[in-house]
Design a protein around this motif. Structure first.
Motif, PDB file in Angstrom:
ATOM      1  N   LEU A  64       0.799  -1.180  -0.012  1.00 52.36           N
ATOM      2  CA  LEU A  64       0.066  -0.096   0.070  1.00 52.36           C
ATOM      3  C   LEU A  64       0.815   1.387  -0.094  1.00 52.36           C
ATOM      4  N   ALA A  65       1.897   1.509   0.788  1.00 51.54           N
ATOM      5  CA  ALA A  65       2.872   2.433   0.882  1.00 51.54           C
ATOM      6  C   ALA A  65       3.646   2.497  -0.615  1.00 51.54           C
ATOM      7  N   TRP A  66       3.899   1.599  -1.174  1.00 50.47           N
ATOM      8  CA  TRP A  66       4.552   1.616  -2.470  1.00 50.47           C
ATOM      9  C   TRP A  66       3.334   2.124  -3.614  1.00 50.47           C
ATOM     10  N   HIS A  67       2.230   1.701  -3.368  1.00 51.65           N
ATOM     11  CA  HIS A  67       1.295   2.114  -4.337  1.00 51.65           C
ATOM     12  C   HIS A  67       0.955   3.683  -4.211  1.00 51.65           C
ATOM     13  N   GLU A  68       0.945   4.196  -2.789  1.00 49.84           N
ATOM     14  CA  GLU A  68       0.931   5.530  -2.319  1.00 49.84           C
ATOM     15  C   GLU A  68       1.965   6.210  -3.341  1.00 49.84           C
ATOM     16  N   ARG A  69       3.092   5.791  -2.974  1.00 50.50           N
ATOM     17  CA  ARG A  69       4.346   6.676  -3.573  1.00 50.50           C
ATOM     18  C   ARG A  69       3.986   6.588  -5.057  1.00 50.50           C
ATOM     19  N   GLN A  70       3.608   5.596  -5.683  1.00 50.54           N
ATOM     20  CA  GLN A  70       3.247   5.489  -7.260  1.00 50.54           C
ATOM     21  C   GLN A  70       2.349   6.585  -7.804  1.00 50.54           C
ATOM     22  N   ILE A  71       1.252   6.562  -6.774  1.00 49.67           N
ATOM     23  CA  ILE A  71       0.087   7.472  -7.309  1.00 49.67           C
ATOM     24  C   ILE A  71       0.604   9.053  -7.209  1.00 49.67           C
ATOM     25  N   ALA A  72       1.074   9.241  -5.969  1.00 55.00           N
ATOM     26  CA  ALA A  72       1.717  10.459  -5.906  1.00 55.00           C
ATOM     27  C   ALA A  72       2.617  10.885  -6.829  1.00 55.00           C
ATOM     28  N   GLY A  73       3.534  10.084  -7.364  1.00 49.23           N
ATOM     29  CA  GLY A  73       4.510  10.051  -8.707  1.00 49.23           C
ATOM     30  C   GLY A  73       3.490  10.739  -9.878  1.00 49.23           C
ATOM     31  N   HIS A  74       2.655   9.897 -10.051  1.00 50.46           N
ATOM     32  CA  HIS A  74       1.915  10.075 -11.285  1.00 50.46           C
ATOM     33  C   HIS A  74       1.026  11.385 -11.315  1.00 50.46           C
ATOM     34  N   LEU A  75       0.585  11.770 -10.068  1.00 43.70           N
ATOM     35  CA  LEU A  75       0.120  13.236  -9.875  1.00 43.70           C
ATOM     36  C   LEU A  75       0.644  14.223 -10.184  1.00 43.70           C
ATOM     37  N   ASP A 121      -7.991   0.105  -1.114  1.00 42.16           N
ATOM     38  CA  ASP A 121      -7.382   1.043  -0.384  1.00 42.16           C
ATOM     39  C   ASP A 121      -8.071   2.335  -0.493  1.00 42.16           C
ATOM     40  N   PRO A 122      -8.364   3.082   0.562  1.00 41.15           N
ATOM     41  CA  PRO A 122      -9.434   4.163   0.468  1.00 41.15           C
ATOM     42  C   PRO A 122      -8.242   5.151  -0.146  1.00 41.15           C
ATOM     43  N   ARG A 123      -7.024   5.196  -0.150  1.00 46.84           N
ATOM     44  CA  ARG A 123      -6.025   6.313  -0.637  1.00 46.84           C
ATOM     45  C   ARG A 123      -6.287   6.234  -2.241  1.00 46.84           C
ATOM     46  N   VAL A 124      -6.884   5.164  -2.973  1.00 44.72           N
ATOM     47  CA  VAL A 124      -6.831   5.005  -4.386  1.00 44.72           C
ATOM     48  C   VAL A 124      -8.224   5.954  -4.833  1.00 44.72           C
ATOM     49  N   ALA A 125      -9.188   6.000  -3.855  1.00 43.25           N
ATOM     50  CA  ALA A 125     -10.309   6.682  -4.126  1.00 43.25           C
ATOM     51  C   ALA A 125      -9.976   8.190  -3.890  1.00 43.25           C
ATOM     52  N   ARG A 126      -9.052   8.567  -3.259  1.00 38.73           N
ATOM     53  CA  ARG A 126      -8.951   9.765  -2.736  1.00 38.73           C
ATOM     54  C   ARG A 126      -8.044  10.516  -3.911  1.00 38.73           C
ATOM     55  N   ALA A 127      -7.170   9.531  -4.493  1.00 39.06           N
ATOM     56  CA  ALA A 127      -6.211  10.077  -5.725  1.00 39.06           C
ATOM     57  C   ALA A 127      -7.112  10.198  -6.904  1.00 39.06           C
ATOM     58  N   GLN A 128      -8.165   9.385  -7.052  1.00 41.62           N
ATOM     59  CA  GLN A 128      -8.969   9.464  -8.205  1.00 41.62           C
ATOM     60  C   GLN A 128      -9.846  10.606  -8.161  1.00 41.62           C
ATOM     61  N   ARG A 129     -10.333  11.007  -6.777  1.00 45.08           N
ATOM     62  CA  ARG A 129     -11.068  12.296  -6.748  1.00 45.08           C
ATOM     63  C   ARG A 129     -10.123  13.384  -7.234  1.00 45.08           C
ATOM     64  N   HIS A 130      -8.732  13.381  -6.714  1.00 43.55           N
ATOM     65  CA  HIS A 130      -7.637  14.568  -6.817  1.00 43.55           C
ATOM     66  C   HIS A 130      -7.536  14.516  -8.442  1.00 43.55           C
ATOM     67  N   LEU A 131      -7.324  13.446  -9.016  1.00 48.86           N
ATOM     68  CA  LEU A 131      -7.128  13.399 -10.698  1.00 48.86           C
ATOM     69  C   LEU A 131      -8.476  14.035 -11.339  1.00 48.86           C
TER      70      LEU A 131
END
Lengths: 192, 192
Positions: A64-75, A121-131
């Motif tokens: 999950l931490a890795w994925h969070e780093r990936q998402i932050a990187g993409h954004l 992971d709820p962080r994925v939903a948050r990142a999708q909203r951000h995007l």
């Protein structure tokens, strides 16, 4: 504790953490999700098991931490792409093109079992909203130029764009992804 | 066994099976996925627990059978919608409109935990391929009229359509879904 020392510790923590995440991503890519264990992660990252457990309680937490780093990187990447372009319509096109490429690339790396773990992971939903909000704001700016249809609200157009471009994950080549971006953009133009 | 008797037994089996699936769908909708047990299903369907176990080994098997019935129903519906329209472009529009409505409706019924169970089912992947092929064939027919762009192959356009229309699941109203269908169709038209 002097400030410099504090920063050194924090820098050390960050580099251990990054080594753990990089190792885990490499293990998943090479041997599959189910083969990843805390022992293998510790070995690959060059830290003891006791140290690893000070950072993460289990494999899922590492993923999950890795994925969070990936998402932050993409954004951050999409945001940086947008910042390089002045014209609002070109900016929208540049960001959507970059998003298509990200959607195409990440799907090659993720297996479907990995996706099943991560997408709860709820962080994925948050990142999708951000995007979604990022693309909606780009649409608002671009619609002021008259290049974007105004018969549909930007929120709905943002949903359309992001879903349409998710098809990039199923396409075989970068050329096909660029055609998808063109088709998607054509849906955004004022109706004839 | 005489043929008529055989048909009666088969008809009985089908109606018990349908009662089980209907009950399960209602229980999930009313109380959530985690509250559904074999005992509750048996009670709701008006059959004994022993009978229920002759049809399905566990709750997941019931859910998968229910989902398979739903998918088959949706595909038959989309196919029937297409059969009612002669003109190839109108046919494509009618089927995509119907798909947008299905995507909008089904999402309201599914919770995300239910989706997580069901979407690992290989039958879902098969149904998606079937749908993809149906839309691709409609695009091939419609492109002969010149109403559909020919700079992108029908396979890629079908991926675009189905992904774009999946956004219907996130939209708040039927009117918003109809706008999404319009936008998606505009992406399919020959570029200016």
């Amino acid at each position: 504790m002097p400030k410099l020392w504090d920063q050194t510790i924090e820098g050390h923590r960050q580099s251990v953490r990054n080594a753990i995440l990089d190792t885990t991503a490499a293990l998943v890519a090479e041997h599959g999700l189910l083969s990843v264990t805390m022992s293998r992660i510790a070995e690959g990252a060059g830290v003891g098991r006791a140290t690893l457990y000070k950072y993460f309680p289990d494999v899922e937490a590492v993923l999950l931490a890795w994925h969070e780093r990936q998402i932050a990187g993409h954004l951050a990447h999409l945001s940086a792409v947008g910042d390089q372009v002045d014209d609002p319509t070109r900016r929208l096109e540049a960001v959507l093109t970059a998003f298509g490429a990200v959607a195409h690339e990440t799907h090659r790396h993720h297996g479907s079992e990995l996706a099943a773990v991560l997408h709860r992971d709820p962080r994925v939903a948050r990142a999708q909203r951000h995007l979604h909000d990022m693309v909606r704001d780009l649409l608002v700016d671009a619609s002021a130029t008259g290049d974007i249809r105004d018969d549909v609200v930007p929120d709905e157009l943002a949903s359309y764009c992001l879903h349409a471009l998710a098809a990039a994950a199923t396409l075989p080549s970068g050329a096909a992804v660029r055609r998808l971006v063109e088709v998607t953009l054509d849906g955004l133009r004022p109706p004839r």
